[in-house]
Motif scaffolding. Structure first.
Motif, mmCIF file in Angstrom:
data_model
loop_
_atom_site.group_PDB
_atom_site.id
_atom_site.type_symbol
_atom_site.label_atom_id
_atom_site.label_comp_id
_atom_site.label_asym_id
_atom_site.label_seq_id
_atom_site.Cartn_x
_atom_site.Cartn_y
_atom_site.Cartn_z
ATOM 1 N N PHE A 137 13.045 -1.839 8.105
ATOM 2 C CA PHE A 137 12.177 -1.282 9.143
ATOM 3 C C PHE A 137 10.968 -2.182 9.262
ATOM 4 C CE2 PHE A 137 12.154 1.051 5.176
ATOM 5 C CZ PHE A 137 10.853 0.924 4.719
ATOM 6 N N SER A 138 10.426 -2.253 10.464
ATOM 7 C CA SER A 138 9.352 -3.204 10.736
ATOM 8 C C SER A 138 7.972 -2.566 10.692
ATOM 9 C CB SER A 138 9.569 -3.859 12.103
ATOM 10 O OG SER A 138 9.641 -2.866 13.100
ATOM 11 N N SER A 139 7.912 -1.243 10.524
ATOM 12 C CA SER A 139 6.604 -0.605 10.432
ATOM 13 C C SER A 139 6.667 0.549 9.448
ATOM 14 C CB SER A 139 6.144 -0.101 11.805
ATOM 15 O OG SER A 139 7.008 0.921 12.266
ATOM 16 N N ILE A 140 5.530 0.846 8.854
ATOM 17 C CA ILE A 140 5.412 1.932 7.895
ATOM 18 C C ILE A 140 4.241 2.796 8.322
ATOM 19 C CG2 ILE A 140 4.645 2.446 5.534
ATOM 20 C CD1 ILE A 140 6.361 0.268 4.529
ATOM 21 N N ASP A 141 4.434 4.104 8.320
ATOM 22 C CA ASP A 141 3.382 5.035 8.718
ATOM 23 C C ASP A 141 2.518 5.357 7.500
ATOM 24 O OD1 ASP A 141 1.784 6.909 9.863
ATOM 25 O OD2 ASP A 141 3.364 8.408 10.181
ATOM 26 N N LEU A 142 1.275 4.916 7.541
ATOM 27 C CA LEU A 142 0.341 5.165 6.454
ATOM 28 C C LEU A 142 -0.571 6.367 6.728
ATOM 29 C CD1 LEU A 142 -0.763 1.468 5.779
ATOM 30 C CD2 LEU A 142 0.982 2.772 4.564
ATOM 31 N N THR A 169 0.834 -1.204 0.000
ATOM 32 C CA THR A 169 0.000 0.000 0.000
ATOM 33 C C THR A 169 0.866 1.250 0.000
ATOM 34 O OG1 THR A 169 -1.724 -1.195 1.209
ATOM 35 C CG2 THR A 169 -1.864 1.209 1.205
ATOM 36 N N PHE A 170 1.891 1.247 0.823
ATOM 37 C CA PHE A 170 2.798 2.398 0.901
ATOM 38 C C PHE A 170 3.463 2.670 -0.441
ATOM 39 C CE2 PHE A 170 7.070 4.138 1.627
ATOM 40 C CZ PHE A 170 6.773 5.285 2.343
ATOM 41 N N PHE A 171 3.995 1.631 -1.070
ATOM 42 C CA PHE A 171 4.699 1.846 -2.334
ATOM 43 C C PHE A 171 3.731 2.157 -3.482
ATOM 44 C CE2 PHE A 171 8.035 -0.856 -0.186
ATOM 45 C CZ PHE A 171 8.874 0.217 0.059
ATOM 46 N N SER A 172 2.510 1.644 -3.404
ATOM 47 C CA SER A 172 1.497 2.012 -4.377
ATOM 48 C C SER A 172 1.184 3.503 -4.255
ATOM 49 C CB SER A 172 0.229 1.179 -4.157
ATOM 50 O OG SER A 172 -0.774 1.518 -5.084
ATOM 51 N N TRP A 173 1.100 3.985 -3.018
ATOM 52 C CA TRP A 173 0.894 5.421 -2.751
ATOM 53 C C TRP A 173 2.044 6.243 -3.328
ATOM 54 C CZ3 TRP A 173 2.980 8.022 2.064
ATOM 55 C CH2 TRP A 173 2.542 9.350 2.169
ATOM 56 N N ASN A 187 -9.970 8.901 1.785
ATOM 57 C CA ASN A 187 -10.802 8.559 0.620
ATOM 58 C C ASN A 187 -9.991 8.102 -0.591
ATOM 59 O OD1 ASN A 187 -9.714 11.044 -0.045
ATOM 60 N ND2 ASN A 187 -11.607 11.852 -0.937
ATOM 61 N N GLU A 188 -8.653 8.163 -0.479
ATOM 62 C CA GLU A 188 -7.790 7.704 -1.567
ATOM 63 C C GLU A 188 -7.172 6.332 -1.292
ATOM 64 O OE1 GLU A 188 -4.875 10.725 -2.254
ATOM 65 O OE2 GLU A 188 -6.330 12.175 -3.039
ATOM 66 N N LEU A 189 -7.295 5.850 -0.060
ATOM 67 C CA LEU A 189 -6.652 4.599 0.321
ATOM 68 C C LEU A 189 -7.032 3.450 -0.612
ATOM 69 C CD1 LEU A 189 -4.948 2.913 2.352
ATOM 70 C CD2 LEU A 189 -7.071 2.563 3.645
ATOM 71 N N CYS A 190 -8.311 3.351 -0.966
ATOM 72 C CA CYS A 190 -8.772 2.236 -1.799
ATOM 73 C C CYS A 190 -8.066 2.195 -3.153
ATOM 74 C CB CYS A 190 -10.280 2.290 -1.989
ATOM 75 S SG CYS A 190 -10.883 3.850 -2.678
#
Length: 296
Positions: free
Chosen positions: A220-225, A100-104, A231-234
């Motif tokens: 890193f073990s966590s990513i801040d989303l 999701t992070f890299f798609s963003w 409304n753009e997450l999907c």
């Protein structure tokens, strides 16, 4: 005095190694970057100035495509995401967070499942079954190191910068050592008490691989989303975005809206339940503006 353009391939102790048409030149950054609160990153296309005494200074950062990671790599074309089967344990939640992070960030991802030799039988078969779904929705997936060794260099096209990413201890530096024999990255032991790796990469460099470059970065073990708009997450779930063109309502969030194609595919088993559950969890995280407790 003359000017030259190049790409930053290494950064250590305040020095920037810049690959130019004339070879690699070691430079220092001009003070103007501090005044502008800018910092050159590995992967940046830059302009350097070479004076009559042979001293070299980095004087300009050319426009960036992106800037990803800690420490950062600029102009990343593709992520080689290393997810371990065990030590640390395989996690669909973590995989979905990375994707999701890299798609963003609008960066393509190839998935590599590491440490398969440490896990046998039904557990490994289940992980491979889960990863088959990700292959189906468009992510290249490798579960065999020998395939990675042969095919990844062929996939890196001219001028591209690929970056290794993944949880600490997943085996990124070990993989880089195999892909690029002279990389000599230091590998570290796993901290069993935390079930996560120690941060073993000390610097970030670009190594020539295929027709472009491969970078190694600290894990890193966590990513801040939380910076993602709710409304753009999907749109960053690739199969949701693909299906949304058939949703009844434009801007459908795939929750309780009638005529939702994503919910229809979910009920038919064509969208993985776990993906949808992770989507809902991320919505909660973003709306509350904080990381969930289990990732802190």
């Amino acid at each position: 005095m003359k000017l030259a353009e190049g790409i930053v391939v290494g950064l250590i102790a305040g020095y920037y190694d810049v690959e130019t048409a004339a070879g690699i030149i070691r430079t220092r950054a001009r003070g103007v970057f501090r005044q502008k609160k800018q910092k050159p990153a590995v992967g940046d296309r830059v302009e350097i100035q070479i004076d009559d005494q042979g001293m070299s200074y980095l004087v300009k950062i050319l426009p960036r495509l992106n800037r990803i990671g800690r420490p950062a790599v600029a102009n990343v074309s593709h992520i080689l995401l290393v997810i371990s089967a065990v030590e640390p344990d395989f996690s669909l939640e973590l995989l979905d967070r990375f994707l999701t992070f890299f798609s963003w960030q609008k960066v393509k991802v190839t998935i590599y499942l590491s440490k398969t030799d440490l896990l046998k039988g039904d557990k490994l078969a289940k992980i491979k079954e889960d990863l088959a779904y990700y292959q189906k929705i468009g992510y290249p997936v490798f579960t065999d190191y020998h395939d990675v060794e042969v095919k990844i260099p062929q996939m890196i096209k001219e001028g591209q910068i690929w970056t290794l990413a993944g949880q600490s201890g997943a085996g990124k530096s070990t993989l880089l050592n195999h892909l690029k024999k002279d990389a000599n990255q230091v590998t570290g032991a796993i901290s069993a008490s935390l079930n996560r790796g120690k941060h073993t990469t000390r610097k970030v460099e670009l190594f020539k691989l295929g027709e472009g470059f491969l970078a190694d970065t600290p894990g890193f073990s966590s990513i801040d989303l939380t910076p993602i708009k709710l409304n753009e997450l999907c749109n960053y779930f690739v199969e949701f975005k693909r299906a949304s063109s058939k949703c009844k309502f434009r801007g459908c969030q795939h929750l309780k809206e009638p005529g939702c194609e994503v919910k229809k595919l979910l009920e038919e088993g064509q969208i993985m339940q776990h993906r949808y559950d992770d989507y809902l969890a991320m919505r909660t995280e973003i709306s509350e503006g904080r990381l969930p407790e289990y990732l802190k």
